[in-house]
Design a protein around this motif. Structure first.
Motif, PDB file in Angstrom:
ATOM      1  N   ARG A  38      -2.438   0.535  21.739  1.00  0.00           N
ATOM      2  CA  ARG A  38      -3.228   0.345  20.536  1.00  0.00           C
ATOM      3  C   ARG A  38      -3.075  -1.103  20.049  1.00  0.00           C
ATOM      4  O   ARG A  38      -2.412  -1.379  19.053  1.00  0.00           O
ATOM      5  N   LEU A  81       9.738  -7.380   3.081  1.00  0.00           N
ATOM      6  CA  LEU A  81      10.556  -6.203   2.777  1.00  0.00           C
ATOM      7  C   LEU A  81      12.019  -6.419   3.142  1.00  0.00           C
ATOM      8  O   LEU A  81      12.914  -5.877   2.501  1.00  0.00           O
ATOM      9  N   SER A  82      12.267  -7.218   4.186  1.00  0.00           N
ATOM     10  CA  SER A  82      13.650  -7.425   4.616  1.00  0.00           C
ATOM     11  C   SER A  82      14.266  -8.647   3.958  1.00  0.00           C
ATOM     12  O   SER A  82      15.378  -9.017   4.308  1.00  0.00           O
ATOM     13  N   ASN A 140      -0.416 -10.119   9.015  1.00  0.00           N
ATOM     14  CA  ASN A 140      -0.075  -9.259   7.875  1.00  0.00           C
ATOM     15  C   ASN A 140       1.200  -8.468   8.103  1.00  0.00           C
ATOM     16  O   ASN A 140       2.058  -8.361   7.229  1.00  0.00           O
ATOM     17  N   GLU A 141       1.337  -7.903   9.311  1.00  0.00           N
ATOM     18  CA  GLU A 141       2.495  -7.050   9.561  1.00  0.00           C
ATOM     19  C   GLU A 141       3.787  -7.853   9.520  1.00  0.00           C
ATOM     20  O   GLU A 141       4.776  -7.415   8.929  1.00  0.00           O
ATOM     21  N   LYS A 199       0.862  -1.178   0.000  1.00  0.00           N
ATOM     22  CA  LYS A 199       0.000   0.000   0.000  1.00  0.00           C
ATOM     23  C   LYS A 199       0.893   1.219   0.000  1.00  0.00           C
ATOM     24  O   LYS A 199       1.982   1.207   0.566  1.00  0.00           O
ATOM     25  N   PHE A 207       2.678   4.392   1.174  1.00  0.00           N
ATOM     26  CA  PHE A 207       3.056   4.704   2.553  1.00  0.00           C
ATOM     27  C   PHE A 207       2.104   5.713   3.186  1.00  0.00           C
ATOM     28  O   PHE A 207       1.699   5.569   4.335  1.00  0.00           O
ATOM     29  N   ARG A 255       7.047   4.534  21.314  1.00  0.00           N
ATOM     30  CA  ARG A 255       6.648   3.391  20.488  1.00  0.00           C
ATOM     31  C   ARG A 255       6.134   2.248  21.354  1.00  0.00           C
ATOM     32  O   ARG A 255       5.127   1.612  21.042  1.00  0.00           O
ATOM     33  N   TYR A 305      -9.359   2.498  24.595  1.00  0.00           N
ATOM     34  CA  TYR A 305      -9.264   2.354  23.147  1.00  0.00           C
ATOM     35  C   TYR A 305     -10.047   1.137  22.666  1.00  0.00           C
ATOM     36  O   TYR A 305     -10.791   1.200  21.684  1.00  0.00           O
ATOM     37  N   VAL A 338      12.162  -1.306   5.761  1.00  0.00           N
ATOM     38  CA  VAL A 338      11.413  -2.311   6.514  1.00  0.00           C
ATOM     39  C   VAL A 338      10.472  -1.700   7.552  1.00  0.00           C
ATOM     40  O   VAL A 338       9.344  -2.147   7.701  1.00  0.00           O
ATOM     41  N   ASP A 339      10.912  -0.663   8.271  1.00  0.00           N
ATOM     42  CA  ASP A 339      10.100  -0.140   9.375  1.00  0.00           C
ATOM     43  C   ASP A 339      10.317   1.353   9.503  1.00  0.00           C
ATOM     44  O   ASP A 339      11.328   1.798  10.035  1.00  0.00           O
ATOM     45  N   MET A 363       4.322 -10.671   7.911  1.00  0.00           N
ATOM     46  CA  MET A 363       4.586 -11.084   6.528  1.00  0.00           C
ATOM     47  C   MET A 363       5.164  -9.919   5.737  1.00  0.00           C
ATOM     48  O   MET A 363       6.118 -10.068   4.975  1.00  0.00           O
ATOM     49  N   VAL A 374       5.987  -6.085  14.928  1.00  0.00           N
ATOM     50  CA  VAL A 374       7.355  -6.525  14.660  1.00  0.00           C
ATOM     51  C   VAL A 374       8.129  -5.317  14.153  1.00  0.00           C
ATOM     52  O   VAL A 374       7.596  -4.545  13.364  1.00  0.00           O
ATOM     53  N   ASP A 375       9.375  -5.148  14.607  1.00  0.00           N
ATOM     54  CA  ASP A 375      10.201  -4.105  14.019  1.00  0.00           C
ATOM     55  C   ASP A 375      11.490  -4.730  13.492  1.00  0.00           C
ATOM     56  O   ASP A 375      11.601  -5.960  13.426  1.00  0.00           O
ATOM     57  N   THR A 376      12.461  -3.898  13.130  1.00  0.00           N
ATOM     58  CA  THR A 376      13.669  -4.443  12.505  1.00  0.00           C
ATOM     59  C   THR A 376      14.434  -5.346  13.478  1.00  0.00           C
ATOM     60  O   THR A 376      15.006  -6.362  13.070  1.00  0.00           O
ATOM     61  N   HIS A 380      18.034   0.262   5.126  1.00  0.00           N
ATOM     62  CA  HIS A 380      17.282  -0.947   5.488  1.00  0.00           C
ATOM     63  C   HIS A 380      16.141  -0.595   6.435  1.00  0.00           C
ATOM     64  O   HIS A 380      15.024  -1.088   6.288  1.00  0.00           O
ATOM     65  N   GLN A 425      -6.390 -10.109   5.748  1.00  0.00           N
ATOM     66  CA  GLN A 425      -5.205 -10.821   5.311  1.00  0.00           C
ATOM     67  C   GLN A 425      -5.538 -11.897   4.280  1.00  0.00           C
ATOM     68  O   GLN A 425      -4.831 -12.076   3.296  1.00  0.00           O
ATOM     69  N   LYS A 463       6.863  -7.276   6.861  1.00  0.00           N
ATOM     70  CA  LYS A 463       8.229  -6.939   7.247  1.00  0.00           C
ATOM     71  C   LYS A 463       9.210  -8.021   6.791  1.00  0.00           C
ATOM     72  O   LYS A 463      10.333  -7.729   6.390  1.00  0.00           O
ATOM     73  N   ASP A 521      11.087   2.922  13.007  1.00  0.00           N
ATOM     74  CA  ASP A 521      12.497   2.761  13.376  1.00  0.00           C
ATOM     75  C   ASP A 521      13.351   3.786  12.644  1.00  0.00           C
ATOM     76  O   ASP A 521      14.293   4.348  13.213  1.00  0.00           O
ATOM     77  N   LYS A 530      -5.207   7.603  12.191  1.00  0.00           N
ATOM     78  CA  LYS A 530      -6.629   7.570  12.547  1.00  0.00           C
ATOM     79  C   LYS A 530      -6.870   6.592  13.694  1.00  0.00           C
ATOM     80  O   LYS A 530      -7.581   6.889  14.649  1.00  0.00           O
ATOM     81  N   GLU A 531      -6.242   5.398  13.618  1.00  0.00           N
ATOM     82  CA  GLU A 531      -6.393   4.403  14.683  1.00  0.00           C
ATOM     83  C   GLU A 531      -5.905   4.961  16.009  1.00  0.00           C
ATOM     84  O   GLU A 531      -6.489   4.727  17.044  1.00  0.00           O
ATOM     85  N   THR A 532      -4.773   5.692  15.954  1.00  0.00           N
ATOM     86  CA  THR A 532      -4.167   6.182  17.195  1.00  0.00           C
ATOM     87  C   THR A 532      -4.973   7.324  17.795  1.00  0.00           C
ATOM     88  O   THR A 532      -5.199   7.379  18.995  1.00  0.00           O
TER      89      THR A 532
END
Lengths: 629, 629
Positions: free
Chosen positions: B465, A585-586, A577-578, A22, A24, B458, B511, B424-425, A580, A548-550, B420, B485, A582, B428, A33-35
């Motif tokens: 959330r 992309l990595s 989804n998140e 999607k 960015f 974060r 929330y 990816v993120d 998958m 998930v992050d880096t 990178h 998904q 990440k 980050d 919006k979610e936050t």
């Protein structure tokens, strides 16, 4: 049962889809919006004409424009009764709490006039009753009283109080406008219960000192103790109308009785302190009193900030609770803007900090209020008092004010809730008690800091220590559940199935690597001691991994390497989804490949079992594969 | 396949078990162990005699006792080569970084002697190379240089540096001893990449000023630029041995060449600044220099604390990375204790802050080190330098030191990693860049504060959330997955299935209530516009909910009430042990009852579907219930 058109895709469970990319900006907008707007308040704007949207927008920003057009006589009758009732509380409590804040009694009356009018225009709650509160009063008296003495420099002290109120209003309105209300959520209910309890105990002890100074006037003490014991009932009287009306009328009744007693016995000549002379007239403007040039400006700012955050959390929570009862919705951020404006306007009209008060709102609710008009009625009643009735308070003994304060404070000591915390969640109990003892043995700021710090620490631990479980198969099903929770769940030979519940991010990645490694070692030890098929597959159920992050991707790769060094294979089941996205992309996803990722634990187990059987009996291809139903 | 005895309980999927009550102390101990000892280091102590346990315990506390008894000549040969190699880096880099810290060059040499010996005894990594680092040097020079000028009061400045080092050591050792290493995990890799990059840029710009001051000496500039361009290769040369040896030898070679050049051209008489005279001799004791009585003690403490946290995160990460490569385990908390002792002892022997250095460790690794003996060899080489070779540095031009620093700094600007992160993120990436710009445009403390604050924000957002999804049925299966998904997932008429992934606690409860309510409204709107069976059941898949507190239980009850007001029913699917326990203790479980909680979404859907059918066709009892396979 299907709602969508029946495109039965028998293959669709075979692969976990990689989410389409999607733009960015679109994702960013959606996250924002979610936050910040989880309740999607602009939903109603869809499919409306421009004129409609302007009207809806104005009504959204200024709530009185929403309920006033639909106002009728029935509502007004109910609101008048409720308004007069809460005014009978506002007058004595207003004066009492002002006393607590080392402020002149008139300021207490002023404070119950203007802010309520502002709230009636800007506030969303139909039931909330506005006024000054004990917590804010004692915070002001504590923190501002340290730098300027209210006895030696009353004028300067008053200035600082109004300035602190102004800053509190600015902070409340800003946080509400920036939709940062979720930061107030960090002040958990457990913290507030402990904190308020500590404040209540502190205040009671302070007030009792004053009361005990009158012990040689037996009849006074008797009256006081009689009143005191009458009021020692709980305020939670939503279901007992008789008790409710007694509690609602009690403060005003005690003021009237006390005043009459002193008047007829001339007790003020015998050392009983009374309120004394009060000027008639409405709130004078206090714009010029705002002490922006004062050397104590930073203290005023700090006081305003801390007090704002505490009372805001309470005020919004009160509004929400009663909205739940009456089944309507209150937007926390809008309420914060209303509170902010209340205090900004109030600080310019000789009022100090106000917010929504739980006990008074309960009275308002039980007295049958229908809209925020009850606050207008209360304000008008206070106005009448200011214009005509202030001489009546000349002979009101201060000890009555103390007893009103003590009575209100006793309602804040929520020992039943604390016991509930102990029973259900010990960490919450510890947070609550630490906050309590911090307030009682140190001061209010310390108690609040301890509560907030422990709450933040709990948040950190939630993220830094995700839960992990060993999964086993529930017999006769394709379902895999925690062996700790379901005694009948049976592990699968040669395969270790682990579930991770929580984020795999920078705070938890080191822990997860150690923990997964340890699970593997424990399983290897168990196999070594009890015999059985050696471990060859590790399946990670990552269905519960939301974020998930880096660092998380790195640790997944590390764990894969560690496992492969042991000649085992790592398989992922049910990635969201998140994860998958990440992994894609990595490029981490290429290391797993198609045989490394499955949409369910059952399919992963099936595939691994098949491989195990082929390894054990390389000549045969076992057709006994479990079917997915 | 089953490992446990086959107690096939066909009914065991019918009910979600309520966890048996465990004694509070047992649960508390188990939680403490998860939090502080995730790798369970005392596993090896089981089933050992007392004498064995004492030996294992001592080996655990003092790692040299573990590897020294198994030491042999082969190891020693490898370690000597590695040790000499890293010593050839330690000498020039030690002097250069000391210069960066506004310290005398000798202190740089002292700092590469004693701490390495302490690490060899107490450290767990076989590859880590110890020495002073640029980041710590610049932090000291920045923060301490503000309160005491290193040029005007060098003695006092030196005292403060040793005091700050002492405090850093105390903090490192305390955090390690209290097993609070997880707090260092909060300094994410993204933050460190940005922060270090910012420091590198700042240092390079500073150094370039010095270098550019020599532009009129063309041959000097040429030499410098030649050396500079030779070193502008990346340090990540693990796979290119030739480049590796060039890079490893480069600093010492440039020092030798530079010194010879100045010596033979007498350039020091033409304005080229050189190191000058260095005393021979080992580290003098600096116990008396520790400035505990100084008025700047708080600055020293703050400097030590901030620097300790930054270098500790890096040092532990370096040790872990190389341990991963060689497939052994490094306990982060034990390493922190080792670093702490290194700095405490160092501060008493004229050394300033040291830690594990990535680039030097890479050289050590590639040079074939086998144990921490390489650090002892390096220390001995530095000792020999201190005792005999210091006169050789008399003519070393400072510009060579600058080029060594710039070369090392260029290796810290990790643009590939930043790219990178962007890919990816993005969060980050933002954290990294904010930290970078904070350091470059403000100062190092600001950059670090920004990075840590954004990381904490974060974390708060992760907890505040939690993700929610609408689930649908994957056709021909009993599996329910997110409709977002899996495109083929089909929702069930009359039933809204929501999945919550994340904690239901004080930070997220408001929330979640708003979000769930909004999902329900959206579904009702969709049904209204498209027609279809009205919503009658809401199933909450709480399998991904790891943590619940009292606020979470309250919000579950509130959501249940809200749903029941709409004449709908709330059903829970797959609650974990913690949720079941808290619901049981708070009596909330009685409100749900047996028809309100199911172990799988499929069973919940089956039950609700049956109820729907009975409501639609009250006369018939439909026997077409899906079977659980």
């Amino acid at each position: 049962m299907a709602n969508k058109s029946s495109v039965v895709d028998a293959e669709c469970t075979a692969k976990v889809p990689i989410p389409a990319e999607k733009p960015f900006l679109k994702t960013f907008k959606s996250n924002l919006k979610e936050t910040f707007f989880p309740d999607d308040p602009f939903r109603m704007f869809k499919a409306q004409s421009l004129k409609q949207r302007i009207i809806l927008g104005l009504q959204y920003l200024i709530p009185i424009l929403q309920w006033l057009p639909n106002y009728n006589l029935d509502f007004f009758k109910s609101d008048i009764v409720a308004g007069i009732t809460i005014a009978s509380l506002a007058v004595p409590q207003g004066i009492s709490y002002a006393n607590l804040a080392s402020l002149p009694p008139l300021v207490g009356l002023y404070t119950n006039f203007v802010p309520a009018l502002v709230y009636a225009v800007m506030g969303s709650s139909k039931d909330l009753a506005i006024g000054n509160v004990a917590v804010a009063s004692i915070l002001f008296s504590d923190m501002l009283g340290k730098v300027v003495s209210p006895i030696d420099s009353p004028r300067e002290y008053l200035s600082l109080v109004f300035t602190a109120t102004f800053f509190a209003g600015i902070i409340e309105a800003s946080l509400g406008f920036l939709r940062l209300g979720f930061l107030i959520d960090l002040l958990s209910h457990a913290t507030i219960v402990g904190f308020m309890g500590g404040v209540a105990v502190t205040v009671c002890l302070q007030q009792l000192k004053g009361l005990l100074g009158l012990t040689h006037f037996t009849h006074k003490t008797d009256v006081v103790s009689v009143l005191h014991s009458t009021f020692a009932q709980t305020h939670e009287s939503n279901r007992k109308p008789a008790v409710f009306w007694i509690n609602a009328m009690a403060p005003l009744t005690s003021v009237i009785l006390g005043t009459l007693l002193v008047y007829f016995t001339h007790a003020e000549n015998h050392g009983v302190r009374v309120i004394g002379h009060l000027n008639k007239g409405l709130n004078p403007l206090s714009l010029t009193d705002l002490a922006f040039g004062s050397p104590h400006l930073s203290t005023a700012f700090k006081t305003g900030a801390i007090t704002a955050i505490v009372v805001m959390a309470e005020g919004v929570a009160v509004g929400r609770s009663f909205a739940m009862c009456k089944n309507y919705h209150v937007d926390g951020n809008k309420e914060m803007i209303a509170f902010g404006l209340m205090n900004i306007v109030g600080s310019c009209t000789s009022c100090y900090l106000t917010t929504g008060i739980f006990s008074r709102t309960a009275v308002n609710f039980n007295a049958g209020c229908k809209t925020a008009m009850s606050n207008i009625v209360m304000a008008i009643a206070v106005m009448v008092t200011l214009l005509c009735l202030t001489p009546l308070f000349h002979y009101t003994p201060l000890v009555v004010l103390s007893s009103i304060i003590i009575n209100a404070m006793l309602g804040l000591i929520k020992y039943e809730e604390v016991f509930h915390l102990w029973k259900v969640d010990k960490f919450d109990f510890v947070i609550s008690m630490s906050s309590f003892f911090g307030v009682v043995f140190a001061n209010v700021e310390t108690g609040l800091t301890i509560g907030v710090t422990l709450s933040l620490l709990r948040l950190v631990l939630i993220v830094a220590r995700p839960k992990t479980f060993v999964l086993g198969n529930l017999p006769n099903t394709m379902v895999y559940r925690s062996t700790e929770q379901y005694q009948c769940a049976q592990t699968v030979a040669g395969i270790l199935i682990l579930q991770i519940e929580g984020p795999i991010c920078f705070a938890s990645s080191n822990y997860l690597r150690e923990r997964v490694t340890r699970w593997i070692h424990e399983e290897e030890d168990r196999i070594k001691s009890s015999g059985g098929l050696s471990l060859q597959y590790v399946i990670l159920d990552v269905g519960g991994v939301g974020c998930v992050d880096t660092s998380g991707i790195s640790v997944l790769e590390e764990v894969k390497k560690l496992i492969e060094r042991k000649s085992m294979k790592l398989v992922l089941a049910n990635p969201g989804n998140e994860l998958m996205k990440k992994m894609y992309l990595s490029k981490c996803i290429e290391e797993f490949g198609q045989e490394g990722i499955y949409p369910t634990v059952a399919e992963a187990v099936n595939a691994c079992t098949l491989m195990l059987q082929m390894n054990l009996n390389p000549g045969e291809v076992n057709g006994d594969r479990h079917n997915n139903v």
